[in-house]
Write a protein that holds these residues in place. Structure first.
Motif, PDB file in Angstrom:
ATOM      1  N   ARG A  27       0.862  -1.190   0.000  1.00  0.00           N
ATOM      2  CA  ARG A  27       0.000   0.000   0.000  1.00  0.00           C
ATOM      3  C   ARG A  27       0.893   1.233   0.000  1.00  0.00           C
ATOM      4  N   ILE A  28       0.683   2.085  -0.958  1.00  0.00           N
ATOM      5  CA  ILE A  28       1.509   3.276  -1.160  1.00  0.00           C
ATOM      6  C   ILE A  28       0.782   4.499  -0.650  1.00  0.00           C
ATOM      7  N   GLY A  29       1.501   5.356   0.066  1.00  0.00           N
ATOM      8  CA  GLY A  29       0.925   6.599   0.552  1.00  0.00           C
ATOM      9  C   GLY A  29       1.746   7.791   0.108  1.00  0.00           C
ATOM     10  N   ALA A  30       1.077   8.903  -0.136  1.00  0.00           N
ATOM     11  CA  ALA A  30       1.765  10.120  -0.548  1.00  0.00           C
ATOM     12  C   ALA A  30       1.029  11.328   0.007  1.00  0.00           C
ATOM     13  N   THR A  32       0.099  13.718  -1.669  1.00  0.00           N
ATOM     14  CA  THR A  32      -0.994  13.869  -2.630  1.00  0.00           C
ATOM     15  C   THR A  32      -1.487  12.460  -2.935  1.00  0.00           C
ATOM     16  N   PRO A  33      -2.578  12.030  -2.286  1.00  0.00           N
ATOM     17  CA  PRO A  33      -3.014  10.638  -2.431  1.00  0.00           C
ATOM     18  C   PRO A  33      -3.245  10.195  -3.870  1.00  0.00           C
ATOM     19  N   ALA A  34      -3.661  11.116  -4.748  1.00  0.00           N
ATOM     20  CA  ALA A  34      -3.894  10.743  -6.141  1.00  0.00           C
ATOM     21  C   ALA A  34      -2.620  10.224  -6.788  1.00  0.00           C
ATOM     22  N   LYS A  35      -1.455  10.754  -6.388  1.00  0.00           N
ATOM     23  CA  LYS A  35      -0.188  10.266  -6.925  1.00  0.00           C
ATOM     24  C   LYS A  35       0.083   8.843  -6.461  1.00  0.00           C
ATOM     25  N   ALA A  36      -0.283   8.547  -5.224  1.00  0.00           N
ATOM     26  CA  ALA A  36      -0.097   7.194  -4.709  1.00  0.00           C
ATOM     27  C   ALA A  36      -1.011   6.210  -5.429  1.00  0.00           C
ATOM     28  N   VAL A  37      -2.235   6.626  -5.699  1.00  0.00           N
ATOM     29  CA  VAL A  37      -3.176   5.770  -6.428  1.00  0.00           C
ATOM     30  C   VAL A  37      -2.655   5.493  -7.835  1.00  0.00           C
ATOM     31  N   ALA A  38      -2.153   6.537  -8.502  1.00  0.00           N
ATOM     32  CA  ALA A  38      -1.626   6.371  -9.856  1.00  0.00           C
ATOM     33  C   ALA A  38      -0.418   5.447  -9.861  1.00  0.00           C
ATOM     34  N   LEU A  39       0.453   5.586  -8.849  1.00  0.00           N
ATOM     35  CA  LEU A  39       1.626   4.719  -8.777  1.00  0.00           C
ATOM     36  C   LEU A  39       1.209   3.274  -8.520  1.00  0.00           C
ATOM     37  N   ALA A  40       0.230   3.080  -7.654  1.00  0.00           N
ATOM     38  CA  ALA A  40      -0.232   1.725  -7.372  1.00  0.00           C
ATOM     39  C   ALA A  40      -0.743   1.039  -8.634  1.00  0.00           C
ATOM     40  N   LYS A  41      -1.378   1.780  -9.503  1.00  0.00           N
ATOM     41  CA  LYS A  41      -1.857   1.207 -10.761  1.00  0.00           C
ATOM     42  C   LYS A  41      -0.692   0.779 -11.641  1.00  0.00           C
ATOM     43  N   ARG A  42       0.381   1.582 -11.643  1.00  0.00           N
ATOM     44  CA  ARG A  42       1.560   1.214 -12.434  1.00  0.00           C
ATOM     45  C   ARG A  42       2.254  -0.006 -11.829  1.00  0.00           C
ATOM     46  N   VAL A  43       2.300  -0.069 -10.513  1.00  0.00           N
ATOM     47  CA  VAL A  43       2.931  -1.202  -9.839  1.00  0.00           C
ATOM     48  C   VAL A  43       2.153  -2.481 -10.105  1.00  0.00           C
ATOM     49  N   GLY A  44       0.829  -2.394 -10.047  1.00  0.00           N
ATOM     50  CA  GLY A  44      -0.011  -3.565 -10.286  1.00  0.00           C
ATOM     51  C   GLY A  44       0.126  -4.598  -9.191  1.00  0.00           C
ATOM     52  N   ALA A  45      -0.175  -5.859  -9.527  1.00  0.00           N
ATOM     53  CA  ALA A  45      -0.046  -6.987  -8.589  1.00  0.00           C
ATOM     54  C   ALA A  45      -0.815  -6.748  -7.300  1.00  0.00           C
ATOM     55  N   GLY A  46      -1.946  -6.040  -7.406  1.00  0.00           N
ATOM     56  CA  GLY A  46      -2.793  -5.826  -6.244  1.00  0.00           C
ATOM     57  C   GLY A  46      -2.400  -4.665  -5.356  1.00  0.00           C
ATOM     58  N   THR A  51      -3.477   7.669   1.381  1.00  0.00           N
ATOM     59  CA  THR A  51      -2.791   8.662   2.194  1.00  0.00           C
ATOM     60  C   THR A  51      -1.554   8.067   2.863  1.00  0.00           C
ATOM     61  N   LEU A  52      -0.705   8.954   3.373  1.00  0.00           N
ATOM     62  CA  LEU A  52       0.466   8.505   4.120  1.00  0.00           C
ATOM     63  C   LEU A  52       0.053   7.739   5.372  1.00  0.00           C
ATOM     64  N   ARG A  53      -0.975   8.208   6.037  1.00  0.00           N
ATOM     65  CA  ARG A  53      -1.416   7.524   7.256  1.00  0.00           C
ATOM     66  C   ARG A  53      -1.932   6.118   6.944  1.00  0.00           C
ATOM     67  N   GLU A  54      -2.653   5.983   5.847  1.00  0.00           N
ATOM     68  CA  GLU A  54      -3.146   4.659   5.467  1.00  0.00           C
ATOM     69  C   GLU A  54      -1.994   3.700   5.200  1.00  0.00           C
ATOM     70  N   ALA A  55      -0.961   4.192   4.521  1.00  0.00           N
ATOM     71  CA  ALA A  55       0.199   3.337   4.244  1.00  0.00           C
ATOM     72  C   ALA A  55       0.949   2.997   5.522  1.00  0.00           C
ATOM     73  N   GLY A  56       1.103   3.988   6.420  1.00  0.00           N
ATOM     74  CA  GLY A  56       1.800   3.754   7.662  1.00  0.00           C
ATOM     75  C   GLY A  56       1.084   2.759   8.552  1.00  0.00           C
ATOM     76  N   GLU A  57      -0.242   2.844   8.595  1.00  0.00           N
ATOM     77  CA  GLU A  57      -1.016   1.922   9.423  1.00  0.00           C
ATOM     78  C   GLU A  57      -1.073   0.527   8.820  1.00  0.00           C
ATOM     79  N   PHE A  58      -0.956   0.442   7.503  1.00  0.00           N
ATOM     80  CA  PHE A  58      -1.082  -0.829   6.808  1.00  0.00           C
ATOM     81  C   PHE A  58       0.128  -1.730   6.985  1.00  0.00           C
TER      82      PHE A  58
END
Length: 221
Positions: A27-30, A32-46, A51-58
């Motif tokens: 789970r990627i956090g940034a 600017t959450p939209a940048k993290a969402v876009a990166l996650a799509k490029r990374v793929g594999a689920g 947000t940064l907090r979501e990534a930190g808690e995950f």
């Protein structure tokens, strides 16, 4: 393994892509959450983004992959990280890579550990992000070694697993007090690369690093 990635830049993309491809939950956090969402799509594999907090808690393991200047703000937004395994790949270098922004004080890794209470391991800071995109990073037939500095045995074991997942070889760099040496070595080596020098040329093979036994013929010559 659940990996939270703080940052959506090139290092975050390179390492997150490798680990997601090995079956880890990412789970990627940034800021600017939209940048993290876009990166996650490029990374793929689920991989997912938010947000940064979501990534930190995950994350059971959290990768801090941002510019040195952004570290305090990112850590504030990531929320509580005490007790987590935190991989610090930041470099407190000051162009043209002649000095460290930490000056003569504690290393960046030590400051991060003190600020968060996380079990910090310094790793992945010695190479350009393009190296971490290689699958695997092998040079002259030898897998790349990755020095690790940390105080917690379990955290080090976890990061060794993630190093091996990249096809690299974990190297024991000592405790977290040695992270400053690794940060300084990185700045020095990058400065040589920028100057067009090959840092490999300054190091003898391990069997010659501590000298040779004195031969009797040398003493009597």
């Amino acid at each position: 393994m659940r990996i939270g990635v703080l940052g959506a830049g090139d290092m975050a993309e390179a390492l997150a892509t490798q680990w997601a491809g090995k079956g880890h939950e990412v789970r990627i956090g940034a800021r600017t959450p939209a940048k993290a969402v876009a990166l996650a799509k490029r990374v793929g594999a689920g991989a997912t983004g938010g947000t940064l907090r979501e990534a930190g808690e995950f994350g059971e393991v959290v990768l801090l992959a941002v510019w040195h200047e952004g570290v305090p703000d990112v850590l504030r937004q990531a929320g509580p990280l005490a007790g987590r395994v935190l991989i610090d790949c930041t470099n407190p270098m000051e162009p043209p890579f002649e000095r460290l922004k930490t000056g003569g004080g504690p290393s960046a890794a030590r400051r991060i550990a003190d600020a968060t209470g996380a079990r910090v391991v310094k790793a992945f800071n010695l190479c350009h992000e393009s190296v971490w995109r290689m699958a695997p990073p092998v040079f002259d037939g030898r897998p790349l070694g990755v020095p690790l500095c940390g105080d917690d045995a379990d955290a080090l074991a976890t990061v060794r697993t993630l190093v091996a997942d990249l096809g690299c070889v974990p190297m024991d760099g000592g405790g977290l007090e040695r992270a400053g040496l690794l940060e300084a070595a990185t700045a020095f080596v990058v400065g040589l690369w920028v100057a067009g020098e090959d840092p490999r040329a300054m190091l003898p093979p391990p069997e010659r690093a501590v000298g040779e036994p004195v031969r009797t013929s040398d003493m009597t010559a």
